[in-house]
Scaffold this motif. Structure first.
Motif, PDB file in Angstrom:
ATOM      1  N   UNK A 244       0.844  -1.194   0.000  1.00 11.94           N
ATOM      2  CA  UNK A 244       0.000   0.000   0.000  1.00 11.94           C
ATOM      3  C   UNK A 244       0.881   1.247   0.000  1.00 11.94           C
ATOM      4  N   UNK A 245       0.297   2.359  -0.402  1.00 11.02           N
ATOM      5  CA  UNK A 245       1.033   3.630  -0.377  1.00 11.02           C
ATOM      6  C   UNK A 245       1.203   4.133   1.053  1.00 11.02           C
ATOM      7  N   UNK A 246       0.320   3.713   1.927  1.00 13.34           N
ATOM      8  CA  UNK A 246       0.387   4.132   3.327  1.00 13.34           C
ATOM      9  C   UNK A 246       1.512   3.395   4.036  1.00 13.34           C
ATOM     10  N   UNK A 247       2.365   4.117   4.719  1.00 15.41           N
ATOM     11  CA  UNK A 247       3.510   3.523   5.405  1.00 15.41           C
ATOM     12  C   UNK A 247       3.044   2.601   6.537  1.00 15.41           C
ATOM     13  N   UNK A 248       3.759   1.478   6.711  1.00 19.64           N
ATOM     14  CA  UNK A 248       3.488   0.558   7.802  1.00 19.64           C
ATOM     15  C   UNK A 248       4.695   0.550   8.735  1.00 19.64           C
ATOM     16  N   UNK A 249       4.459   0.646  10.016  1.00 19.59           N
ATOM     17  CA  UNK A 249       5.538   0.691  10.997  1.00 19.59           C
ATOM     18  C   UNK A 249       6.369  -0.585  10.937  1.00 19.59           C
ATOM     19  N   UNK A 250       7.675  -0.411  10.830  1.00 17.08           N
ATOM     20  CA  UNK A 250       8.571  -1.563  10.820  1.00 17.08           C
ATOM     21  C   UNK A 250       8.679  -2.252   9.482  1.00 17.08           C
ATOM     22  N   UNK A 251       8.144  -1.640   8.421  1.00 11.57           N
ATOM     23  CA  UNK A 251       8.166  -2.248   7.084  1.00 11.57           C
ATOM     24  C   UNK A 251       8.755  -1.251   6.084  1.00 11.57           C
ATOM     25  N   UNK A 252       9.796  -1.654   5.389  1.00 12.36           N
ATOM     26  CA  UNK A 252      10.407  -0.850   4.322  1.00 12.36           C
ATOM     27  C   UNK A 252       9.898  -1.353   2.979  1.00 12.36           C
ATOM     28  N   UNK A 253       9.401  -0.440   2.126  1.00 14.17           N
ATOM     29  CA  UNK A 253       8.936  -0.801   0.794  1.00 14.17           C
ATOM     30  C   UNK A 253       9.601   0.122  -0.227  1.00 14.17           C
ATOM     31  N   UNK A 254      10.300  -0.463  -1.191  1.00 12.58           N
ATOM     32  CA  UNK A 254      10.984   0.305  -2.223  1.00 12.58           C
ATOM     33  C   UNK A 254      10.718  -0.314  -3.583  1.00 12.58           C
ATOM     34  N   UNK A 255      10.989   0.475  -4.641  1.00 11.53           N
ATOM     35  CA  UNK A 255      11.002  -0.047  -6.006  1.00 11.53           C
ATOM     36  C   UNK A 255      12.426   0.127  -6.535  1.00 11.53           C
ATOM     37  N   UNK A 256      13.076  -0.992  -6.871  1.00 12.64           N
ATOM     38  CA  UNK A 256      14.471  -0.959  -7.296  1.00 12.64           C
ATOM     39  C   UNK A 256      14.658  -1.812  -8.545  1.00 12.64           C
ATOM     40  N   UNK A 257      15.762  -1.571  -9.255  1.00 11.13           N
ATOM     41  CA  UNK A 257      16.070  -2.413 -10.418  1.00 11.13           C
ATOM     42  C   UNK A 257      17.450  -3.056 -10.361  1.00 11.13           C
ATOM     43  N   UNK A 258      18.279  -2.566  -9.425  1.00 14.14           N
ATOM     44  CA  UNK A 258      19.612  -3.147  -9.307  1.00 14.14           C
ATOM     45  C   UNK A 258      20.135  -2.883  -7.905  1.00 14.14           C
ATOM     46  N   UNK A 259      20.610  -3.930  -7.218  1.00 11.20           N
ATOM     47  CA  UNK A 259      21.118  -3.768  -5.865  1.00 11.20           C
ATOM     48  C   UNK A 259      21.887  -5.029  -5.459  1.00 11.20           C
ATOM     49  N   UNK A 260      22.506  -4.970  -4.308  1.00  7.47           N
ATOM     50  CA  UNK A 260      23.196  -6.136  -3.766  1.00  7.47           C
ATOM     51  C   UNK A 260      22.713  -6.384  -2.349  1.00  7.47           C
ATOM     52  N   UNK A 261      22.744  -7.643  -1.946  1.00  6.43           N
ATOM     53  CA  UNK A 261      22.361  -8.023  -0.591  1.00  6.43           C
ATOM     54  C   UNK A 261      23.518  -8.802   0.027  1.00  6.43           C
TER      55      UNK A 261
END
Length: 307
Positions: A244-261
């Protein structure tokens, strides 16, 4: 006449594909010159397509999401683009549902004859390809650890039962996610990287854009190494509310296309419902990486998909 390679997992769908093999081939032969091959072990679908796929115009895969993953991984490495047809025969069939591909066997085969071509994003996790989900943490082991006989008897409910049994023994994922613009580091009850409307039979993003070159990243925080009730509740809230567009406590939401973990070597990763391996990985989206035959481009674009 175009050529079609029809590959299927004889164990999927309680053996219904094997029982109807001749009927399926008969329908496919109305448009394509069809060769049918059964897979016989994990990874065999990928091997068959890798070795024979160049000689065909259309690759038809019958099986669950894991079988689709094998097919996509092989097709993505072929030197020429191929159209992929899907006959859903798994437990949850998340990919098919996201693309509105019929679950009914006869209708699914007719879609391969009469459907339209949609260019779908895929992604690369180190050297492996995926199409709809990469995850780790709470409940993510269920898709590959649940016994086959339980899946046949109970369907998607078998996953839920297995997940509940493991809920208080699952360890948090310690990770560091690095992307162009930031770093996220900490302990997480769930890492969910999705390019789908559904995961594990649950709709998480009704408006998911499956060809925009990005993936949804969901990270649910955990206060401890052993996941406690608060983090469990946050994970359940994600599955109940979805993205959802509404922020949730303790939850990170992103849109990405390239990253490392960066994570521990014993952190198990789930790729499209199958156990990928463990440890750190690089992730990159390949925009419109494969062509899939769907019933209606108009319906997809109207409901959820970027032009």
């Amino acid at each position: 006449m175009e050529k079609c390679l029809f590959v299927y997992n004889p164990l999927s769908g309680k053996g219904k594909i094997k029982k109807n093999e001749n009927k399926i081939v008969k329908i496919l032969n109305k448009r394509y010159q069809t060769k049918c091959v059964q897979s016989s072990y994990a990874g065999h679908i990928n091997k068959i397509i890798s070795e024979e796929g160049e000689n065909f115009d259309v690759i038809v895969i019958a099986g669950g999401d894991g079988s689709i993953n094998e097919a996509v991984g092989a097709v993505a490495k072929l030197s020429t683009r191929k159209r992929i047809g899907i006959i859903p025969a798994g437990t949850v069939n998340d990919v098919a549902h996201s693309l509105h591909i019929p679950i009914n066997l006869k209708r699914a085969v007719k879609n391969i004859i009469n459907g339209e071509v949609f260019s779908h994003d895929i992604f690369k996790v180190n050297e492996r390809y995926g199409i709809y989900v990469c995850c780790s943490g709470l409940f993510t082991e269920s898709s590959y650890s649940t016994k086959q006989e339980n899946k046949k008897k109970l369907g998607a409910l078998a996953y839920a039962i297995h997940g509940i049994k493991k809920v208080f023994s699952t360890k948090a994922v310690n990770l560091k996610l690095c992307y162009d613009g930031g770093v996220i580091e900490g302990k997480f009850a769930l890492m969910l990287l999705i390019n789908s409307r559904r995961v594990a039979g649950i709709t998480l993003n009704k408006k998911a854009k499956l060809n925009d070159g990005y993936i949804d990243v969901i990270l649910v925080k955990s206060e401890n190494d052993i996941i406690k009730l608060g983090a469990i509740n946050r994970v359940l809230l994600v599955f109940l509310k979805g993205i959802t567009k509404k922020a949730m406590k303790g939850v990170e939401i992103l849109k990405l296309n390239k990253f490392s973990v960066v994570t521990k070597d014993d952190t198990v990763i789930n790729l499209d419902g199958e156990k990928l391996g463990a440890g750190s990985f690089n992730f990159e989206v390949k925009k419109k990486g494969v062509d899939i035959i769907v019933p209606s481009l108009k319906k997809l674009k109207k409901n959820m998909i970027s032009d």
